[in-house]
Design an enzyme around this catalytic site. Sequence first.
Site, PDB file in Angstrom:
ATOM      1  N   ARG A 196     -10.239 -50.736  59.421  1.00  0.00           N
ATOM      2  CA  ARG A 196      -8.854 -49.550  58.471  1.00  0.00           C
ATOM      3  C   ARG A 196      -7.537 -50.293  58.684  1.00  0.00           C
ATOM      4  O   ARG A 196      -6.928 -49.896  58.050  1.00  0.00           O
ATOM      5  CB  ARG A 196      -8.665 -47.941  59.178  1.00  0.00           C
ATOM      6  CG  ARG A 196      -7.651 -47.262  59.496  1.00  0.00           C
ATOM      7  CD  ARG A 196      -7.239 -46.228  60.802  1.00  0.00           C
ATOM      8  NE  ARG A 196      -8.279 -46.405  61.321  1.00  0.00           N
ATOM      9  CZ  ARG A 196      -7.487 -46.067  62.607  1.00  0.00           C
ATOM     10  NH1 ARG A 196      -6.133 -46.164  62.684  1.00  0.00           N
ATOM     11  NH2 ARG A 196      -7.667 -46.418  63.439  1.00  0.00           N
ATOM     12  N   TYR A 235       6.806 -37.915  37.066  1.00  0.00           N
ATOM     13  CA  TYR A 235       5.208 -37.680  37.156  1.00  0.00           C
ATOM     14  C   TYR A 235       5.380 -36.393  37.940  1.00  0.00           C
ATOM     15  O   TYR A 235       5.423 -36.347  39.278  1.00  0.00           O
ATOM     16  CB  TYR A 235       4.420 -38.613  37.819  1.00  0.00           C
ATOM     17  CG  TYR A 235       2.852 -38.463  37.424  1.00  0.00           C
ATOM     18  CD1 TYR A 235       2.059 -37.957  37.121  1.00  0.00           C
ATOM     19  CD2 TYR A 235       2.059 -38.658  39.249  1.00  0.00           C
ATOM     20  CE1 TYR A 235       1.498 -37.656  37.167  1.00  0.00           C
ATOM     21  CE2 TYR A 235       1.275 -38.053  39.714  1.00  0.00           C
ATOM     22  CZ  TYR A 235       0.319 -37.446  38.230  1.00  0.00           C
ATOM     23  OH  TYR A 235      -0.814 -38.036  38.450  1.00  0.00           O
ATOM     24  N   ASP A 242       8.882 -45.866  40.329  1.00  0.00           N
ATOM     25  CA  ASP A 242       8.130 -46.003  40.626  1.00  0.00           C
ATOM     26  C   ASP A 242       8.286 -47.083  39.413  1.00  0.00           C
ATOM     27  O   ASP A 242       8.258 -46.593  38.187  1.00  0.00           O
ATOM     28  CB  ASP A 242       7.513 -44.291  39.868  1.00  0.00           C
ATOM     29  CG  ASP A 242       5.820 -44.497  39.887  1.00  0.00           C
ATOM     30  OD1 ASP A 242       5.011 -45.075  39.472  1.00  0.00           O
ATOM     31  OD2 ASP A 242       5.195 -43.301  39.626  1.00  0.00           O
ATOM     32  N   LYS A 245      -3.579 -48.042  37.095  1.00  0.00           N
ATOM     33  CA  LYS A 245      -3.421 -47.769  35.648  1.00  0.00           C
ATOM     34  C   LYS A 245      -3.333 -49.227  35.584  1.00  0.00           C
ATOM     35  O   LYS A 245      -4.168 -49.784  35.156  1.00  0.00           O
ATOM     36  CB  LYS A 245      -1.516 -47.448  36.026  1.00  0.00           C
ATOM     37  CG  LYS A 245      -1.854 -45.502  36.264  1.00  0.00           C
ATOM     38  CD  LYS A 245      -2.992 -45.119  36.250  1.00  0.00           C
ATOM     39  CE  LYS A 245      -2.199 -43.526  36.225  1.00  0.00           C
ATOM     40  NZ  LYS A 245      -2.786 -42.565  37.841  1.00  0.00           N
TER      41      LYS A 245
END
Length: 385
Positions: free
Chosen positions: A52, A105, A178, A203
């Site tokens: 982790r 978004y 972003d 993306k």
Amino acid sequence: MSQNAQGFNTRFVHAGQEFEPRTGAVVPPIHFSTTYAPEAIGKLRGGYDYGRGTNPTRDALQEQLAAAEGGRHAFSFSSGLAGEDSLIRALLRPGDHIVLGNDAYGGSYRLIDRVLGPWGVSNTALDMSDPQALAAAIDQHQAKMVWLETPSNPMMKIVDIQAVAEVTHAHGALLVVDNTFASPFLQQPLALGADIVVHSTTKYIGGHSDVVGGAVIVNDDELAGKIGFIQFAVGAVSGPLDAYLTTRGLKTLGVRMRAHSENAAQVAAWLRGRREVERVLYPGFEDHPGHDIAKKQMRDFGGMVSVQFAGGAQAARTVAESTRLFQLAESLGGIESLMNYPSEMTHASVKGTELEVPENLVRLSVGIEDAEDLINDLEQAFAKL
């Protein structure tokens, strides 16, 4: 040659990708181990102890992401929204305020308004191209963070990052950009004054519609320390296979973005000549309100095109459900072309707010297929109107 002196494509291919020294493997192996044996109690091998917190494959991706954005520190997350959530909780506290674009978004707005709102982080949405309104909003709410997307999703608005950074910093806030729509190849927000860059690596960075992920990139050591602590303590990290797939995608980002951009320009020009179309939203057009800014701060105009139909919502739905190469689906930035109806898909969560998307709008993520075939596909879909 230092990494900073290298070109974009060289950094994409080589940052964090040194050959494996034991065998000489040119592609570094994927490390699936969840735990690591120390040399002795309290003496870790290379800083690794538990998956982790540390993983060699994720570390390699983070080095690659930092180099791609020209940053010093990068953090890889299990999704873009996981990265955004970790970022905000690392840097803000209940009672703090975010000023964000009124075309953000839908998922980001939902996170900020409906998840972090009850935690005590409030928000104001406004037109980010108005510096006076931005300054007034920061001062009125004593905002700690400004959240900007450019190009925006799906309205394709362009905002001057450098100008927003100057206003944001003059009024004591941090600027988050972003950069998902542009990608690190087309735009470098840190170099333009942003404090933090976020991505949905699902993306363009991943680029193949086969891995979900997110990234946060910064230069400041103090910010990096806070974000890194939340990444470790909360644990929304990318797994080793996801990190590997994202690394593989990022290596070809430059060549893909050139193809996406070239195809989008041709598709946008074709759409603009159609009587069925009311408006094409594409920053590559010289009469787009943000064209000059986009030309200044981007290497090209990208692979995203939005189109509004004269026939209203029904026309938009008909076309969205009639294409064959353009697949009707969520997401964007993959090598295959996708079509999205934001009002009922990606931006359904902002209906009834000032971020609401017009019902006659369809968003195209133009892939790397042959442009002529994509236009022919749109032609046969338009014939259904």
